[in-house]
Write a protein that holds these residues in place. Structure first.
Motif, PDB file in Angstrom:
ATOM      1  N   ALA A   1       0.830  -1.208   0.000  1.00  0.00           N
ATOM      2  CA  ALA A   1       0.000   0.000   0.000  1.00  0.00           C
ATOM      3  C   ALA A   1       0.861   1.253   0.000  1.00  0.00           C
ATOM      4  O   ALA A   1       0.519   2.257  -0.645  1.00  0.00           O
ATOM      5  N   MET A   2       1.975   1.204   0.703  1.00  0.00           N
ATOM      6  CA  MET A   2       2.863   2.374   0.742  1.00  0.00           C
ATOM      7  C   MET A   2       3.433   2.689  -0.630  1.00  0.00           C
ATOM      8  O   MET A   2       3.423   3.852  -1.055  1.00  0.00           O
ATOM      9  N   VAL A   3       3.937   1.675  -1.343  1.00  0.00           N
ATOM     10  CA  VAL A   3       4.552   1.971  -2.641  1.00  0.00           C
ATOM     11  C   VAL A   3       3.494   2.463  -3.633  1.00  0.00           C
ATOM     12  O   VAL A   3       3.767   3.345  -4.455  1.00  0.00           O
ATOM     13  N   LEU A   4       2.294   1.907  -3.550  1.00  0.00           N
ATOM     14  CA  LEU A   4       1.223   2.344  -4.442  1.00  0.00           C
ATOM     15  C   LEU A   4       0.908   3.821  -4.243  1.00  0.00           C
ATOM     16  O   LEU A   4       0.713   4.572  -5.206  1.00  0.00           O
ATOM     17  N   ASN A   5       0.883   4.256  -3.001  1.00  0.00           N
ATOM     18  CA  ASN A   5       0.509   5.633  -2.694  1.00  0.00           C
ATOM     19  C   ASN A   5       1.667   6.614  -2.768  1.00  0.00           C
ATOM     20  O   ASN A   5       1.449   7.818  -2.998  1.00  0.00           O
ATOM     21  N   LEU A   6       2.891   6.130  -2.579  1.00  0.00           N
ATOM     22  CA  LEU A   6       4.044   7.018  -2.697  1.00  0.00           C
ATOM     23  C   LEU A   6       4.468   7.232  -4.145  1.00  0.00           C
ATOM     24  O   LEU A   6       5.169   8.205  -4.453  1.00  0.00           O
ATOM     25  N   ALA A   7       4.045   6.351  -5.043  1.00  0.00           N
ATOM     26  CA  ALA A   7       4.483   6.444  -6.442  1.00  0.00           C
ATOM     27  C   ALA A   7       4.166   7.789  -7.082  1.00  0.00           C
ATOM     28  O   ALA A   7       5.057   8.406  -7.694  1.00  0.00           O
ATOM     29  N   PRO A   8       2.932   8.308  -6.988  1.00  0.00           N
ATOM     30  CA  PRO A   8       2.680   9.605  -7.625  1.00  0.00           C
ATOM     31  C   PRO A   8       3.423  10.760  -6.962  1.00  0.00           C
ATOM     32  O   PRO A   8       3.857  11.700  -7.638  1.00  0.00           O
ATOM     33  N   GLU A   9       3.576  10.679  -5.637  1.00  0.00           N
ATOM     34  CA  GLU A   9       4.284  11.743  -4.925  1.00  0.00           C
ATOM     35  C   GLU A   9       5.750  11.799  -5.334  1.00  0.00           C
ATOM     36  O   GLU A   9       6.294  12.876  -5.629  1.00  0.00           O
ATOM     37  N   LEU A  10       6.399  10.637  -5.372  1.00  0.00           N
ATOM     38  CA  LEU A  10       7.804  10.599  -5.761  1.00  0.00           C
ATOM     39  C   LEU A  10       7.968  10.747  -7.262  1.00  0.00           C
ATOM     40  O   LEU A  10       8.996  11.243  -7.744  1.00  0.00           O
ATOM     41  N   GLY A  11       6.945  10.325  -8.003  1.00  0.00           N
ATOM     42  CA  GLY A  11       7.007  10.443  -9.452  1.00  0.00           C
ATOM     43  C   GLY A  11       7.120  11.876  -9.931  1.00  0.00           C
ATOM     44  O   GLY A  11       7.694  12.150 -10.998  1.00  0.00           O
ATOM     45  N   GLU A  12       6.589  12.819  -9.162  1.00  0.00           N
ATOM     46  CA  GLU A  12       6.727  14.233  -9.510  1.00  0.00           C
ATOM     47  C   GLU A  12       8.188  14.661  -9.548  1.00  0.00           C
ATOM     48  O   GLU A  12       8.533  15.645 -10.215  1.00  0.00           O
ATOM     49  N   ARG A  13       9.028  13.906  -8.850  1.00  0.00           N
ATOM     50  CA  ARG A  13      10.464  14.218  -8.814  1.00  0.00           C
ATOM     51  C   ARG A  13      11.281  13.265  -9.678  1.00  0.00           C
ATOM     52  O   ARG A  13      12.512  13.285  -9.640  1.00  0.00           O
TER      53      ARG A  13
END
Length: 255
Positions: free
Chosen positions: A163-175
């Motif tokens: 669940a963490m990687v699924l939800n962190l992907a868009p946040e980190l993807g911005e970078r």
């Protein structure tokens, strides 16, 4: 040119087992590797020696993944040593088997502090130093999607990782940073040897553990640690540049 030439990687829990093989594989592909350990400096040094004998570069740094201050120190020390951080592989974790009525708040805290909080906060610390092209791989488990007697806390902790990687992907993807997880199945390590029988129905635990485990694996064998390491190496390489938020099952076709 090696796939990871010029990269710097931290691999948590890499003094033995799967973590050791990941560290060695990343070093073989050209990365400078930080070998993290909690309580076994001699095992970590042995990994360093093996990497150096193969022409690689690595250092060992002690840190307990249940302690946020030590996690932060691990990452800052790695960056001070090598001047950058490109790859994080969060491998450290602990097993747990206990009946529902026996689970204590202390059990919950111990398991989730390493398997969930430890992975979250090492991701937080590492991401601060990563630039576009950074790669993060956390460790989930096949246990997040199969039922095993008395395995509730461990399985829940590993499901949380996915669940963490699924939800962190868009946040980190911005970078421009990708984050994924691997979900290993049965792997030939000392930890698996200690716990293999517990993955079977209690009524069947007198049977040979390997036979029961292999009967539920399409490839009819345990994974070798280097096969898990190969999957991680793919996820941190440029070959996986368009994969983020995924949990990759490396379980031999578990059913």
């Amino acid at each position: 040119m090696k796939k990871l030439a010029g990269k710097v990687a931290i691999v948590t829990g890499s003094s033995r087992g799967i973590g050791k093989e990941i560290a060695m594989k990343l070093a073989h592909e050209g990365a400078k590797v930080v070998v993290n350990y909690s309580r076994s400096p001699e095992k970590a040094e042995a990994v360093i020696n093996q990497i150096q004998q193969q022409g690689g570069e690595a250092i060992a740094i002690q840190a307990d993944m249940s302690q946020v201050d030590q996690i932060q120190e691990l990452v800052t020390t790695a960056v001070e040593q090598y001047g950058q951080l490109d790859i994080l592989v969060s491998n450290a974790g602990i097993e747990h088997f206990r009946k529902l009525e026996e689970i204590t708040p202390q059990d919950f805290q111990r398991v989730f502090s390493v398997n969930v909080a430890g992975q979250l906060f090492v991701t937080q610390a590492a991401a601060r130093y990563m630039t576009s092209g950074g790669r993060i791989v956390l460790t989930s488990s096949v246990s997040a999607r199969i039922s095993v007697f008395y395995h509730t806390l461990y399985a829940a902790s590993k499901a949380a990782v996915s669940a963490m990687v699924l939800n962190l992907a868009p946040e980190l993807g911005e970078r421009g940073i990708t984050i994924n997880a691997i979900a290993p199945g049965g792997t030939a390590t000392d930890m698996a040897q200690e716990n293999a029988k517990r993955y079977t129905h209690p009524a069947l635990q007198s049977a040979p553990p390997d036979a029961l485990l292999l009967s539920k694996t399409s490839l009819q064998r345990l994974a070798q640690p280097e096969e898990i390491a190969a999957a991680v190496t793919f996820l941190v390489s440029d070959d996986a540049s368009y994969i983020s938020g995924s949990t990759l099952a490396v379980d031999g076709g578990r059913f």
